[in-house]
Scaffold this motif. Structure first.
Motif, PDB file in Angstrom:
ATOM      1  N   GLY A  98     -37.441  11.716 -17.262  1.00 43.55           N
ATOM      2  CA  GLY A  98     -36.591  12.388 -18.550  1.00 43.55           C
ATOM      3  C   GLY A  98     -37.036  13.809 -18.533  1.00 43.55           C
ATOM      4  N   GLU A  99     -38.002  14.439 -17.714  1.00 45.01           N
ATOM      5  CA  GLU A  99     -38.433  15.779 -17.942  1.00 45.01           C
ATOM      6  C   GLU A  99     -37.337  16.712 -17.206  1.00 45.01           C
ATOM      7  N   LYS A 100     -36.943  17.656 -17.967  1.00 48.94           N
ATOM      8  CA  LYS A 100     -35.613  18.624 -17.692  1.00 48.94           C
ATOM      9  C   LYS A 100     -36.593  19.749 -16.798  1.00 48.94           C
ATOM     10  N   PHE A 101     -35.884  20.288 -15.748  1.00 54.44           N
ATOM     11  CA  PHE A 101     -36.215  21.431 -14.901  1.00 54.44           C
ATOM     12  C   PHE A 101     -35.169  22.225 -14.586  1.00 54.44           C
ATOM     13  N   THR A 102     -35.581  23.379 -14.506  1.00 49.72           N
ATOM     14  CA  THR A 102     -34.438  24.626 -14.398  1.00 49.72           C
ATOM     15  C   THR A 102     -35.217  25.460 -13.338  1.00 49.72           C
ATOM     16  N   LEU A 103     -34.556  25.953 -12.321  1.00 46.54           N
ATOM     17  CA  LEU A 103     -35.269  26.732 -11.140  1.00 46.54           C
ATOM     18  C   LEU A 103     -33.989  27.782 -11.062  1.00 46.54           C
ATOM     19  N   THR A 104     -34.455  29.215 -11.076  1.00 47.22           N
ATOM     20  CA  THR A 104     -33.728  30.207 -10.893  1.00 47.22           C
ATOM     21  C   THR A 104     -34.374  30.975  -9.620  1.00 47.22           C
ATOM     22  N   TRP A 105     -33.581  31.676  -9.000  1.00 50.28           N
ATOM     23  CA  TRP A 105     -34.231  32.421  -7.851  1.00 50.28           C
ATOM     24  C   TRP A 105     -33.372  33.530  -7.436  1.00 50.28           C
ATOM     25  N   VAL A 106     -33.780  34.367  -6.884  1.00 51.47           N
ATOM     26  CA  VAL A 106     -33.308  35.980  -6.225  1.00 51.47           C
ATOM     27  C   VAL A 106     -33.943  35.831  -4.888  1.00 51.47           C
ATOM     28  N   ALA A 107     -33.184  36.233  -3.940  1.00 50.21           N
ATOM     29  CA  ALA A 107     -33.834  36.402  -2.595  1.00 50.21           C
ATOM     30  C   ALA A 107     -33.202  37.839  -1.896  1.00 50.21           C
ATOM     31  N   ASP A 108     -33.900  38.909  -2.151  1.00 52.32           N
ATOM     32  CA  ASP A 108     -33.343  40.160  -1.590  1.00 52.32           C
ATOM     33  C   ASP A 108     -34.360  40.793  -0.750  1.00 52.32           C
ATOM     34  N   ASP A 109     -34.275  42.121  -0.832  1.00 53.19           N
ATOM     35  CA  ASP A 109     -35.269  42.955   0.147  1.00 53.19           C
ATOM     36  C   ASP A 109     -36.431  42.929  -0.695  1.00 53.19           C
ATOM     37  N   ALA A 110     -36.810  42.395  -1.937  1.00 53.88           N
ATOM     38  CA  ALA A 110     -38.079  42.166  -2.048  1.00 53.88           C
ATOM     39  C   ALA A 110     -38.794  40.930  -2.102  1.00 53.88           C
ATOM     40  N   GLY A 111     -37.844  39.974  -1.253  1.00 53.45           N
ATOM     41  CA  GLY A 111     -38.457  38.567  -0.900  1.00 53.45           C
ATOM     42  C   GLY A 111     -37.772  37.739  -1.917  1.00 53.45           C
ATOM     43  N   PHE A 112     -38.487  36.372  -1.748  1.00 55.55           N
ATOM     44  CA  PHE A 112     -37.994  35.401  -2.361  1.00 55.55           C
ATOM     45  C   PHE A 112     -38.733  35.480  -3.606  1.00 55.55           C
ATOM     46  N   GLN A 113     -37.988  35.186  -4.938  1.00 58.36           N
ATOM     47  CA  GLN A 113     -38.473  35.269  -6.151  1.00 58.36           C
ATOM     48  C   GLN A 113     -38.120  34.192  -7.227  1.00 58.36           C
ATOM     49  N   PRO A 114     -38.816  33.005  -7.186  1.00 58.74           N
ATOM     50  CA  PRO A 114     -38.227  31.938  -7.763  1.00 58.74           C
ATOM     51  C   PRO A 114     -38.842  31.897  -9.087  1.00 58.74           C
ATOM     52  N   LYS A 115     -38.161  31.342 -10.247  1.00 58.21           N
ATOM     53  CA  LYS A 115     -38.694  31.394 -11.647  1.00 58.21           C
ATOM     54  C   LYS A 115     -38.360  30.151 -12.294  1.00 58.21           C
ATOM     55  N   GLY A 116     -39.398  29.504 -12.957  1.00 56.99           N
ATOM     56  CA  GLY A 116     -39.213  28.092 -13.639  1.00 56.99           C
ATOM     57  C   GLY A 116     -40.599  27.975 -14.525  1.00 56.99           C
ATOM     58  N   ASP A 117     -40.244  27.154 -15.470  1.00 64.32           N
ATOM     59  CA  ASP A 117     -41.290  26.936 -16.511  1.00 64.32           C
ATOM     60  C   ASP A 117     -42.269  25.985 -15.757  1.00 64.32           C
ATOM     61  N   HIS A 118     -41.789  24.958 -14.630  1.00 64.32           N
ATOM     62  CA  HIS A 118     -42.664  24.011 -14.141  1.00 64.32           C
ATOM     63  C   HIS A 118     -43.288  24.816 -12.784  1.00 64.32           C
ATOM     64  N   LEU A 119     -43.039  25.824 -12.452  1.00 59.23           N
ATOM     65  CA  LEU A 119     -43.891  26.485 -11.232  1.00 59.23           C
ATOM     66  C   LEU A 119     -45.107  26.902 -11.596  1.00 59.23           C
ATOM     67  N   PRO A 120     -46.174  26.733 -10.711  1.00 56.87           N
ATOM     68  CA  PRO A 120     -47.599  27.115 -11.222  1.00 56.87           C
ATOM     69  C   PRO A 120     -47.514  28.590 -11.166  1.00 56.87           C
ATOM     70  N   VAL A 121     -48.504  29.040 -12.101  1.00 49.71           N
ATOM     71  CA  VAL A 121     -48.831  30.429 -12.118  1.00 49.71           C
ATOM     72  C   VAL A 121     -50.162  30.891 -11.667  1.00 49.71           C
ATOM     73  N   ALA A 122     -50.528  31.845 -11.017  1.00 56.38           N
ATOM     74  CA  ALA A 122     -51.825  32.142 -10.628  1.00 56.38           C
ATOM     75  C   ALA A 122     -52.721  32.451 -11.880  1.00 56.38           C
TER      76      ALA A 122
END
Length: 170
Positions: A104-128
């Motif tokens: 029942g956990e809701k996940f949202t993932l957004t991303w951009v891939a351009d000349d700066a590389g792949f940049q995913p964003k989401g609350d469930h992603l680990p952060v350094a």
């Protein structure tokens, strides 16, 4: 005639029912989730190389993605260290996805891939982890530098020699 008999035996062996148990029926019995269907879908391809597509499912899973072509400036270095720049065509992507886990956990993932590389964003992603610490500072030494001794003396002067003009015209 022998070939005909062999062919009949092969056909009879292939048509015989299998004794292996079928697991499909057992799976259907234990399957507790409803059937997932596509509720909406779109796909648009343009002549300039850009595209957009998306879909949504009955389990509320959605995905959208857009792509466009763009000129990138690429810098390469040869074996001798000389840099070359050139423009190349490339793709940029951006999109989003949404889904609900079996828990029942809701996940949202957004991303951009351009000349700066792949940049995913989401609350469930680990952060350094962020390390907060002071940078080391070189020690400061407080001491007086030695001074070279000063010698006061007179330089000897060579005695003057008598001077006479010699040469042609004298």
């Amino acid at each position: 005639m022998k070939l005909f008999i062999v062919a009949i035996l092969i056909v009879a062996a292939a048509a015989a029912p299998s004794n292996y148990p079928s697991y499909e029926k057992e799976y259907e019995k234990d399957y507790k989730y409803p059937e997932i269907t596509i509720t909406s879908q779109s796909d648009e391809r343009n002549l300039d190389g850009s595209s957009q597509w998306s879909y949504a499912q009955s389990d509320y899973t959605t995905r959208e993605e857009a792509q466009e072509q763009k000129k990138f400036t690429v810098t390469t270095v040869d074996d001798y260290g000389k840099e070359y720049t050139k423009e190349v065509m490339g793709n940029t992507n951006k999109g989003s996805s949404y889904w609900v886990s079996p828990e029942g956990e809701k996940f949202t993932l957004t991303w951009v891939a351009d000349d700066a590389g792949f940049q995913p964003k989401g609350d469930h992603l680990p952060v350094a982890p962020v390390h907060v610490y002071e940078l080391p500072v070189a020690p400061v030494h407080e001491y007086e530098l030695p001074v070279a001794p000063v010698h006061e003396y007179e330089l000897p002067v060579a005695p003057a020699l008598p001077y006479r003009r010699t040469g042609a015209g004298y």
